[in-house]
Design an enzyme around this catalytic site. Structure first.
Site, PDB file in Angstrom:
ATOM      1  N   ASP A 188       0.826  -1.216   0.000  1.00 14.72           N
ATOM      2  CA  ASP A 188       0.000   0.000   0.000  1.00 14.72           C
ATOM      3  C   ASP A 188       0.858   1.263   0.000  1.00 14.72           C
ATOM      4  O   ASP A 188       0.439   2.310  -0.479  1.00 14.72           O
ATOM      5  CB  ASP A 188      -0.874   0.027   1.265  1.00 14.72           C
ATOM      6  CG  ASP A 188      -2.237  -0.591   1.032  1.00 14.72           C
ATOM      7  OD1 ASP A 188      -2.353  -1.428   0.127  1.00 14.72           O
ATOM      8  OD2 ASP A 188      -3.179  -0.234   1.761  1.00 14.72           O
ATOM      9  N   HIS A 243      -9.544   8.809  -2.833  1.00 14.39           N
ATOM     10  CA  HIS A 243     -10.014   7.487  -2.398  1.00 14.39           C
ATOM     11  C   HIS A 243     -10.865   7.723  -1.150  1.00 14.39           C
ATOM     12  O   HIS A 243     -10.334   7.923  -0.052  1.00 14.39           O
ATOM     13  CB  HIS A 243      -8.815   6.579  -2.083  1.00 14.39           C
ATOM     14  CG  HIS A 243      -9.199   5.200  -1.635  1.00 14.39           C
ATOM     15  ND1 HIS A 243      -9.089   4.079  -2.436  1.00 14.39           N
ATOM     16  CD2 HIS A 243      -9.704   4.752  -0.455  1.00 14.39           C
ATOM     17  CE1 HIS A 243      -9.509   3.018  -1.774  1.00 14.39           C
ATOM     18  NE2 HIS A 243      -9.882   3.400  -0.562  1.00 14.39           N
ATOM     19  N   LEU A 244     -12.176   7.728  -1.332  1.00 18.64           N
ATOM     20  CA  LEU A 244     -13.081   8.111  -0.250  1.00 18.64           C
ATOM     21  C   LEU A 244     -13.949   6.932   0.169  1.00 18.64           C
ATOM     22  O   LEU A 244     -15.006   6.674  -0.402  1.00 18.64           O
ATOM     23  CB  LEU A 244     -13.961   9.291  -0.689  1.00 18.64           C
ATOM     24  CG  LEU A 244     -13.226  10.513  -1.259  1.00 18.64           C
ATOM     25  CD1 LEU A 244     -14.208  11.588  -1.686  1.00 18.64           C
ATOM     26  CD2 LEU A 244     -12.215  11.064  -0.253  1.00 18.64           C
ATOM     27  N   ASN A 257     -14.484   4.318   4.043  1.00 19.37           N
ATOM     28  CA  ASN A 257     -14.487   4.520   5.493  1.00 19.37           C
ATOM     29  C   ASN A 257     -13.132   5.065   5.931  1.00 19.37           C
ATOM     30  O   ASN A 257     -13.025   5.915   6.796  1.00 19.37           O
ATOM     31  CB  ASN A 257     -14.809   3.203   6.204  1.00 19.37           C
ATOM     32  CG  ASN A 257     -15.505   3.450   7.527  1.00 19.37           C
ATOM     33  OD1 ASN A 257     -15.577   4.581   7.995  1.00 19.37           O
ATOM     34  ND2 ASN A 257     -16.010   2.402   8.142  1.00 19.37           N
ATOM     35  N   ASP A 298     -21.275   5.031   8.785  1.00 20.56           N
ATOM     36  CA  ASP A 298     -21.747   4.770   7.424  1.00 20.56           C
ATOM     37  C   ASP A 298     -22.370   6.053   6.864  1.00 20.56           C
ATOM     38  O   ASP A 298     -23.354   6.568   7.400  1.00 20.56           O
ATOM     39  CB  ASP A 298     -22.782   3.639   7.431  1.00 20.56           C
ATOM     40  CG  ASP A 298     -23.144   3.162   6.031  1.00 20.56           C
ATOM     41  OD1 ASP A 298     -23.413   4.020   5.167  1.00 20.56           O
ATOM     42  OD2 ASP A 298     -23.164   1.939   5.807  1.00 20.56           O
ATOM     43  N   PHE A 299     -21.789   6.543   5.778  1.00 21.23           N
ATOM     44  CA  PHE A 299     -22.232   7.822   5.225  1.00 21.23           C
ATOM     45  C   PHE A 299     -23.687   7.787   4.756  1.00 21.23           C
ATOM     46  O   PHE A 299     -24.370   8.809   4.773  1.00 21.23           O
ATOM     47  CB  PHE A 299     -21.309   8.247   4.080  1.00 21.23           C
ATOM     48  CG  PHE A 299     -19.996   8.791   4.556  1.00 21.23           C
ATOM     49  CD1 PHE A 299     -19.836  10.147   4.779  1.00 21.23           C
ATOM     50  CD2 PHE A 299     -18.922   7.949   4.806  1.00 21.23           C
ATOM     51  CE1 PHE A 299     -18.630  10.660   5.233  1.00 21.23           C
ATOM     52  CE2 PHE A 299     -17.710   8.444   5.263  1.00 21.23           C
ATOM     53  CZ  PHE A 299     -17.560   9.814   5.473  1.00 21.23           C
ATOM     54  N   ARG A 300     -24.176   6.613   4.367  1.00 28.97           N
ATOM     55  CA  ARG A 300     -25.578   6.520   3.940  1.00 28.97           C
ATOM     56  C   ARG A 300     -26.511   6.830   5.105  1.00 28.97           C
ATOM     57  O   ARG A 300     -27.514   7.533   4.945  1.00 28.97           O
ATOM     58  CB  ARG A 300     -25.868   5.125   3.374  1.00 28.97           C
ATOM     59  CG  ARG A 300     -25.188   4.853   2.038  1.00 28.97           C
ATOM     60  CD  ARG A 300     -25.194   3.395   1.668  1.00 28.97           C
ATOM     61  NE  ARG A 300     -24.424   2.588   2.613  1.00 28.97           N
ATOM     62  CZ  ARG A 300     -24.145   1.307   2.447  1.00 28.97           C
ATOM     63  NH1 ARG A 300     -24.578   0.674   1.376  1.00 28.97           N
ATOM     64  NH2 ARG A 300     -23.435   0.643   3.346  1.00 28.97           N
ATOM     65  N   GLY A 342     -16.757   7.784  -2.749  1.00 26.54           N
ATOM     66  CA  GLY A 342     -16.352   8.474  -3.974  1.00 26.54           C
ATOM     67  C   GLY A 342     -17.075   7.958  -5.207  1.00 26.54           C
ATOM     68  O   GLY A 342     -17.410   8.720  -6.119  1.00 26.54           O
ATOM     69  N   GLU A 343     -17.341   6.646  -5.226  1.00 27.09           N
ATOM     70  CA  GLU A 343     -17.996   6.035  -6.390  1.00 27.09           C
ATOM     71  C   GLU A 343     -19.514   6.162  -6.353  1.00 27.09           C
ATOM     72  O   GLU A 343     -20.158   6.198  -7.399  1.00 27.09           O
ATOM     73  CB  GLU A 343     -17.637   4.538  -6.464  1.00 27.09           C
ATOM     74  CG  GLU A 343     -16.178   4.264  -6.804  1.00 27.09           C
ATOM     75  CD  GLU A 343     -15.801   2.804  -6.591  1.00 27.09           C
ATOM     76  OE1 GLU A 343     -16.700   1.942  -6.667  1.00 27.09           O
ATOM     77  OE2 GLU A 343     -14.613   2.523  -6.344  1.00 27.09           O
TER      78      GLU A 343
END
Length: 397
Positions: free
Chosen positions: A147, A207-208, A210, A282-284, A332-333
């Site tokens: 990484d 790269h978005l 968690n 969780d962003f949702r 991001g996606e």
């Protein structure tokens, strides 16, 4: 040629078997609860699930079951283990020693052990997974893909912390950066979409997920990234605080009488958008709560979007301009709202977004308008494919 890609966590293991000629994933799988009661392997082939539920006391047993699932007469995709030409392993930390992927031998294993102090949570399970594969597949070549490797091109003034120099010399304290395989993949895809050589472009990759990080790519090389000595630095994240005043940690220990372990738990697992919102990491869930009028949820999103926007602005200065901005990983996606909020306020760069195109989720697409001075892309990341490509490159002579 078939390559097995393995990503070992402390109690989990993700894998893919990739036909590197067609770059197609023949099988994808996840092993959960290794060493814990209720161990389970779930493998998907052409959308069909195959589940194995049996005790897995360690990673060696888990790898045994992965191989068993891959060669299973009814649910597998190969007839014999010998069809696996090589194994590519995701390794979180390669330290300063590795600026690219490497064929694994005893010397490399020692170097990985030496890096444990730099990544005490991540490198040990990576090493355990490699050892298990080497034991079960002694004649199959193994490759470590790091990484951190992509960021080894950072200039010294970008990776050096303003601390006593001895801390760098003696303890390796410097910026390393992470998510390198993802940043490398999406920046190369962006250049293909633009039909230009990556060496001629200035790209900011976001790269978005968690965990989240940004990377400034110039002439095909990483020249700046937001994560640091650890993956805790940089942006506000799901549960991680990102950049804060370091003296806050001293305050927590001295004034609030918290132990180092308690502080560690707060900044790594109880902060970020979870800490501010009190709702979720969780962003949702946070977006839903914000829409229902939850002020802390809205504040958490505002802080998050602000830190990303602020970093994009800084990286345009690092690059002396920008040709393309790329969004990837979970948020991001998939979050059109987050992309819109992040880019809102960057109009001075000449960015114009096509609102309809931005509504697309999880698809590779350009979301900027034709007359936008900066191209903006959504590119689903594929770290496994990048690991497989590196593995092929190193093992096929």
């Amino acid at each position: 040629m078939k390559i097995l890609v393995v990503n070992c966590g402390s109690s989990s293991l993700k894998y893919q078997l990739i036909d590197i000629t067609s770059e197609e994933a023949l099988a994808k799988g996840l092993v959960e609860r290794i060493g814990i009661e209720g161990s389970i392997l779930t493998q998907k082939v052409n959308g069909e699930k195959y589940i194995i539920e049996e005790p897995m006391k360690d990673h060696k047993k888990a790898i045994e079951l992965v191989l068993k699932a891959l060669v299973d007469k009814e649910h597998g995709v190969i007839s014999d283990m010998s069809e696996i030409a090589a194994v590519g392993h995701r390794v979180v930390h390669g330290g300063e020693k590795y600026a690219s992927s490497v064929l694994i031998d005893d010397e490399v294993m020692k170097a990985l052990e030496d890096c444990v102090k730099l990544a005490p949570l991540h490198n040990p399970p990576n090493i355990i997974g490699i050892n298990a594969c080497r034991e079960l597949m002694p004649k199959t070549p193994m490759v470590a893909v790091f990484d951190t490797a992509f960021h080894q091109t950072l200039p010294d003034y970008a990776y050096m912390y303003p601390l006593p120099y001895e801390l760098y010399e003696q303890n390796g304290i410097r910026k390393y950066g992470f998510h390198g395989t993802s940043h490398r993949y999406v920046s190369s895809v962006a250049s293909e979409m633009m039909e230009k050589d990556l060496k001629d472009l200035k790209v900011i990759t976001c790269h978005l997920g968690n965990g989240a990080s940004l990377c400034a790519v110039k002439e095909g090389k990483s020249v700046e990234t937001s994560m640091g000595f650890t993956p805790l630095a940089g942006l506000a994240m799901g549960t991680r605080c990102g950049d804060i005043d370091p003296a806050i940690l001293l305050f927590m220990e001295r004034e609030l009488k918290m132990s180092p372990d308690e502080v560690d738990t707060v900044i790594n697992k109880k902060s970020g958008v979870l800490g501010i919102s009190g709702v979720s990491s969780d962003f949702r869930d946070i977006e839903g709560a914000a829409e229902e009028g939850n002020k802390r949820a809205k504040l958490a999103l505002d802080v998050y979007h602000y830190t990303v926007r602020q970093t994009i602005g800084a990286y345009t200065a690092v690059l002396n301009g920008v040709d393309a901005i790329v969004f990837t990983a979970g948020l991001g996606e998939n979050s059109a709202a987050s992309r819109e909020e992040i880019l809102n306020g960057l109009e001075y760069l000449g960015i114009k977004i096509d609102a309809e195109k931005n509504k697309q989720r999880g698809k590779q697409i350009e979301i900027s308008t034709e007359d936008s001075k900066v191209k903006v892309f959504v590119i689903p990341t594929d770290e496994e494919l990048m690991i497989a490509r590196d593995t092929k490159e190193i093992t096929v002579k």
